[in-house]
Design a protein around this motif. Structure first.
Motif, mmCIF file in Angstrom:
data_model
loop_
_atom_site.group_PDB
_atom_site.id
_atom_site.type_symbol
_atom_site.label_atom_id
_atom_site.label_comp_id
_atom_site.label_asym_id
_atom_site.label_seq_id
_atom_site.Cartn_x
_atom_site.Cartn_y
_atom_site.Cartn_z
ATOM 1 N N PHE A 19 0.832 -1.200 0.000
ATOM 2 C CA PHE A 19 0.000 0.000 0.000
ATOM 3 C C PHE A 19 0.870 1.255 0.000
ATOM 4 O O PHE A 19 1.893 1.320 0.666
ATOM 5 N N SER A 20 0.427 2.256 -0.761
ATOM 6 C CA SER A 20 1.172 3.508 -0.839
ATOM 7 C C SER A 20 0.270 4.740 -0.738
ATOM 8 O O SER A 20 0.764 5.852 -0.631
ATOM 9 N N GLU A 21 -1.049 4.518 -0.789
ATOM 10 C CA GLU A 21 -2.006 5.620 -0.671
ATOM 11 C C GLU A 21 -3.067 5.232 0.342
ATOM 12 O O GLU A 21 -3.588 4.108 0.309
ATOM 13 N N PHE A 22 -3.381 6.179 1.232
ATOM 14 C CA PHE A 22 -4.304 5.903 2.320
ATOM 15 C C PHE A 22 -5.307 7.035 2.445
ATOM 16 O O PHE A 22 -4.927 8.207 2.401
ATOM 17 N N LYS A 23 -6.568 6.684 2.594
ATOM 18 C CA LYS A 23 -7.622 7.688 2.763
ATOM 19 C C LYS A 23 -8.577 7.202 3.842
ATOM 20 O O LYS A 23 -9.225 6.166 3.689
ATOM 21 N N ILE A 24 -8.639 7.945 4.930
ATOM 22 C CA ILE A 24 -9.600 7.639 5.989
ATOM 23 C C ILE A 24 -10.794 8.548 5.781
ATOM 24 O O ILE A 24 -10.668 9.778 5.811
ATOM 25 N N ASN A 25 -11.936 7.937 5.540
ATOM 26 C CA ASN A 25 -13.163 8.702 5.323
ATOM 27 C C ASN A 25 -13.714 9.246 6.631
ATOM 28 O O ASN A 25 -14.261 10.353 6.655
ATOM 29 N N SER A 26 -13.590 8.459 7.713
ATOM 30 C CA SER A 26 -14.115 8.939 8.990
ATOM 31 C C SER A 26 -13.516 8.161 10.151
ATOM 32 O O SER A 26 -13.164 6.993 10.025
ATOM 33 N N ILE A 27 -13.388 8.862 11.260
ATOM 34 C CA ILE A 27 -13.146 8.263 12.566
ATOM 35 C C ILE A 27 -14.283 8.786 13.431
ATOM 36 O O ILE A 27 -14.406 9.993 13.642
ATOM 37 N N GLU A 28 -15.133 7.863 13.875
ATOM 38 C CA GLU A 28 -16.338 8.257 14.606
ATOM 39 C C GLU A 28 -16.330 7.679 16.012
ATOM 40 O O GLU A 28 -15.883 6.557 16.228
ATOM 41 N N LYS A 29 -16.864 8.464 16.946
ATOM 42 C CA LYS A 29 -17.098 7.976 18.309
ATOM 43 C C LYS A 29 -18.401 7.192 18.281
ATOM 44 O O LYS A 29 -19.394 7.655 17.718
ATOM 45 N N THR A 30 -18.377 5.981 18.823
ATOM 46 C CA THR A 30 -19.573 5.142 18.881
ATOM 47 C C THR A 30 -19.867 4.792 20.341
ATOM 48 O O THR A 30 -19.094 5.148 21.234
ATOM 49 N N ASN A 31 -20.936 4.068 20.564
ATOM 50 C CA ASN A 31 -21.263 3.615 21.925
ATOM 51 C C ASN A 31 -20.204 2.673 22.464
ATOM 52 O O ASN A 31 -19.995 2.600 23.675
ATOM 53 N N ASP A 32 -19.532 1.940 21.559
ATOM 54 C CA ASP A 32 -18.522 0.957 21.954
ATOM 55 C C ASP A 32 -17.096 1.492 21.916
ATOM 56 O O ASP A 32 -16.163 0.755 22.198
ATOM 57 N N GLY A 33 -16.903 2.731 21.499
ATOM 58 C CA GLY A 33 -15.555 3.280 21.386
ATOM 59 C C GLY A 33 -15.405 4.116 20.140
ATOM 60 O O GLY A 33 -16.043 5.150 19.989
ATOM 61 N N PHE A 34 -14.586 3.625 19.192
ATOM 62 C CA PHE A 34 -14.302 4.368 17.972
ATOM 63 C C PHE A 34 -14.364 3.442 16.767
ATOM 64 O O PHE A 34 -14.009 2.262 16.861
#
Length: 149
Positions: free
Chosen positions: A86-101
Motif C-alpha cells: 500500500f502507498s495511498e491511504f484515505k480515511i473517510n471517517s473516525i467516529e465515536k460510537t457507543n462501543d468506542g471508535f
C-alpha cells in the motif's frame, strides 16, 4: 529521515531494536493516514508505486490509541495475506460510537513483485509500546508508533 510533501508528514525516531516514528496531520484522520505511509516506508520506498489495487477497511476499538493499532495492523495483515504494497491511504471517517471508535477508510497500492520491489525491513507487528495519539496547542495532531521489525 522524513517523508515530506509540503508540510511534514512523518519522521523516524531512534529506537534500539525496532522502528519508531511520529506522523502528523491537520486532522486525526490525516495523522493516521501518514502513520500508515510511514509504516510502509519502513519496509519499502513507496514513492513511484502504483495504486491498481484498493481495499476498503473498517476497524473499531474501545479507545483511540487501540484504533491506531487496529488500523495499522489491518493494513499489515492485508499486505501479508493479499500481497499488496500500500502507498495511498484515505480515511473517510473516525467516529465515536457507543462501543468506542470506528474507522472507515481505503488503502491502495500494487501487488508485490519481487523482481521490481526491494524490501528494506520486515515489519512483523504494530505494538502498544510508547504509543501516543495527541493534539497539540495549534490543533494539529500527531501520533507515535513503534513497530516490531
Amino acid at each position: 529521515m522524513a517523508g515530506e510533501i509540503g508540510e511534514q508528514k512523518y519522521e523516524y525516531l531512534y529506537h534500539i531494536a525496532d522502528a519508531k516514528f511520529r506522523a502528523y496531520g491537520s486532522t486525526l484522520e490525516e495523522a493516521y493516514e501518514n502513520a500508515a505511509l510511514a509504516m510502509f516506508n519502513v519496509m519499502i520506498n513507496t514513492s513511484g508505486l502504483g495504486a491498481s489495487e484498493s481495499k476498503d477497511i473498517e476497524v473499531g476499538s474501545p479507545d483511540i490509541k487501540g484504533l491506531l493499532v487496529e488500523w495499522l495492523s489491518e493494513l499489515l495483515y492485508l499486505f501479508e495475506v493479499d500481497g499488496i504494497i500500500f502507498s495511498e491511504f484515505k480515511i473517510n471517517s473516525i467516529e465515536k460510537t457507543n462501543d468506542g471508535f470506528l474507522l472507515k477508510g481505503r488503502a491502495s497500492g500494487e501487488p508485490i513483485d519481487l523482481s521490481r520491489h526491494n524490501f528494506d525491513t520486515q515489519v512483523k507487528a504494530v505494538t502498544f509500546h510508547d504509543l501516543q495519539v495527541e493534539e497539540d496547542e495549534t490543533g494539529r495532531f500527531w501520533v507515535q508508533v513503534v513497530v516490531d521489525t
